[in-house]
Design a protein around this motif. Sequence first.
Motif: not given
Length: 139
Positions: A98-113
Amino acid sequence: MKFIGNFFWFFLTGLYSSIVWFLLGIVWCITIIGIPFGKQCFKLAKLSLFPFGKVVERSFSSHPIANIIWFIFGGFGLMLSFFFAGVVWCITIIGIPFGKQCFKLAKLAAFPFGAKILSAAEAKAAAAPAPAAAPATEA
């Protein structure tokens, strides 16, 4: 593992984060200028519901100005919230996926375009080299 991970993620983290992303997308869409940013929020809301089995291909260079504006007006805070949620999940051994999924979402939350969300099978097919063409035979 994908079904079980998505099942537990949905109830423990996904539903809440998806609702937040959806509401944030509605706020962004109030203005005409914010509609592209709202669309990114809806993309993140969809991914945060069921992230297991999904791969994110990021391309910052396709929309650098939009990514910088996003990062300044909310992306940094959202990235930090997912990062700290990932750290909390990783404290326990059972929470590491679940932590790994949060890290994946964190990268996408920073630069989603410019990011594309693919299933694992689509990403594998895109990464596989194209088969070589058979040599032509002369008759």
